[in-house]
Design an enzyme around this catalytic site. Structure first.
Site, short mmCIF file in Angstrom:
data_model
loop_
_atom_site.label_atom_id
_atom_site.label_comp_id
_atom_site.label_asym_id
_atom_site.label_seq_id
_atom_site.Cartn_x
_atom_site.Cartn_y
_atom_site.Cartn_z
N ASP A 1 7.03 3.78 3.33
CA ASP A 1 7.31 4.82 4.32
C ASP A 1 8.79 4.76 4.67
OD1 ASP A 1 7.00 6.77 6.22
OD2 ASP A 1 5.97 5.52 7.67
N ASP B 1 0.81 -1.21 0.00
CA ASP B 1 0.00 0.00 0.00
C ASP B 1 0.85 1.27 0.00
OD1 ASP B 1 0.92 -0.46 2.59
OD2 ASP B 1 -1.02 -0.22 3.57
N VAL C 1 -2.10 8.82 6.45
CA VAL C 1 -3.32 8.69 5.65
C VAL C 1 -4.02 7.36 5.90
CG1 VAL C 1 -2.59 10.25 3.81
CG2 VAL C 1 -1.95 7.84 3.68
N ARG D 1 -10.03 1.13 6.71
CA ARG D 1 -9.56 0.51 5.46
C ARG D 1 -10.63 0.55 4.37
NH1 ARG D 1 -4.72 -2.11 6.57
NH2 ARG D 1 -4.55 -3.20 8.56
N ASP E 1 -4.94 1.74 7.07
CA ASP E 1 -5.66 1.78 8.35
C ASP E 1 -4.99 2.68 9.37
OD1 ASP E 1 -3.36 -0.02 8.71
OD2 ASP E 1 -4.22 -0.36 10.70
P1 IMP Z 1 7.53 0.96 5.97
O1 IMP Z 1 7.91 -0.44 6.38
O2 IMP Z 1 7.93 1.98 7.01
O3 IMP Z 1 7.93 1.34 4.56
O4 IMP Z 1 5.98 1.10 6.09
C1 IMP Z 1 5.12 0.40 5.39
C2 IMP Z 1 3.91 0.10 6.23
O5 IMP Z 1 3.66 1.08 7.27
C3 IMP Z 1 2.72 0.16 5.34
O6 IMP Z 1 2.48 -1.10 4.73
C4 IMP Z 1 1.62 0.57 6.28
O7 IMP Z 1 1.07 -0.56 6.91
C5 IMP Z 1 2.29 1.41 7.34
N1 IMP Z 1 2.12 2.87 7.07
C6 IMP Z 1 3.09 3.77 6.84
N2 IMP Z 1 2.59 5.01 6.66
C7 IMP Z 1 1.24 4.87 6.76
C8 IMP Z 1 0.15 5.82 6.66
O8 IMP Z 1 0.28 7.03 6.41
N3 IMP Z 1 -1.10 5.29 6.84
C9 IMP Z 1 -1.32 3.97 7.10
N4 IMP Z 1 -0.33 3.07 7.19
C10 IMP Z 1 0.94 3.51 7.03
MG MG Z 2 0.87 -2.48 5.73
#
Ligand code: IMP
Ligand code: MG
Length: 188
Positions: free
Chosen positions: A113, A110, A163, A175, A169
């Protein structure tokens, strides 16, 4: 639900148009990867791996834009410490899909980050020696990456705001909201 949301960042028509465009681009690239003669495609060598749970709505729309013979294999990932805070660690829930050797794999998430989720998932998949490995995210928060990770396909670059909606979520909720929106501070 609606009263917890602050403002719509990306509305449903814009999402739909972008998913359509991504589908066309991905289908074109994968068709090429699968070989012009259709051999790999007819042998079911294309595997799409949604990262659950956040990508489920996106993937449901995306796969219907791909006129290719493919199978779906799910991977469950939890980022800690949960809620809206940044993920500091990533753990795989259950088993990773097996038998990816020689397959053309597309991992779909999705949002990118910190980059930890896709970094971990793609490392693990790569050990299985797929024929090719691509990644697609609907959203990306630029400048947030803690690990350098460049997805092959990005739907939208968004500002650094939390978001929800269209699969994303907060604490498990929102969701099902059909647009991508920010949350009111009181709702967090
Ligand atoms: P990463 O591992 O930090 O790249 O984050 C990925 C996961 O963090 C995503 O699959 C989401 O589940 C969660 N996430 C990061 N930012 C958001 C946001 O703004 N809204 C909802 N979920 C987020
Ligand atoms: Mg996720």
């Amino acid at each position: 639900m609606r009263r917890d949301l602050e403002r719509i960042l990306i509305d449903r028509t814009v999402i739909a148009a972008r998913v359509h465009g991504l589908g066309e681009q991905i289908a074109r690239d994968l068709e090429r990867a699968l070989g012009g003669d259709g051999t790999d495609q007819s042998h079911g060598k294309l595997v799409l791996i949604p990262v659950l749970t956040g990508s489920m709505i996106f993937v449901a729309d995306l796969v219907r834009q791909l006129p290719l013979k493919l199978s779906l294999e799910l991977v469950g990932v939890s980022s800690y410490p949960g809620k809206s805070v940044e993920s500091k660690g990533v753990s795989i829930q259950g088993e990773l899909p097996q038998n990816l050797k020689g397959k053309h794999v597309l991992v779909v998430d999705d949002i990118l980050d910190s980059g930890h989720t896709l970094d971990v998932v793609t490392r693990l998949i790569r050990t299985q020696e797929p024929a090719s490995l691509r990644t697609c995210v609907l959203l990306r928060k630029p400048g947030k990456a803690k690990v350098a990770f460049e997805p092959d396909y990005v739907g939208f670059d968004i500002p650094d705001e939390f978001v929800v909606g269209y699969g994303l979520d907060y604490d498990g909720f929102y969701r099902n909201y059909p647009e991508i929106a920010t949350l009111r501070p009181e709702a967090r």
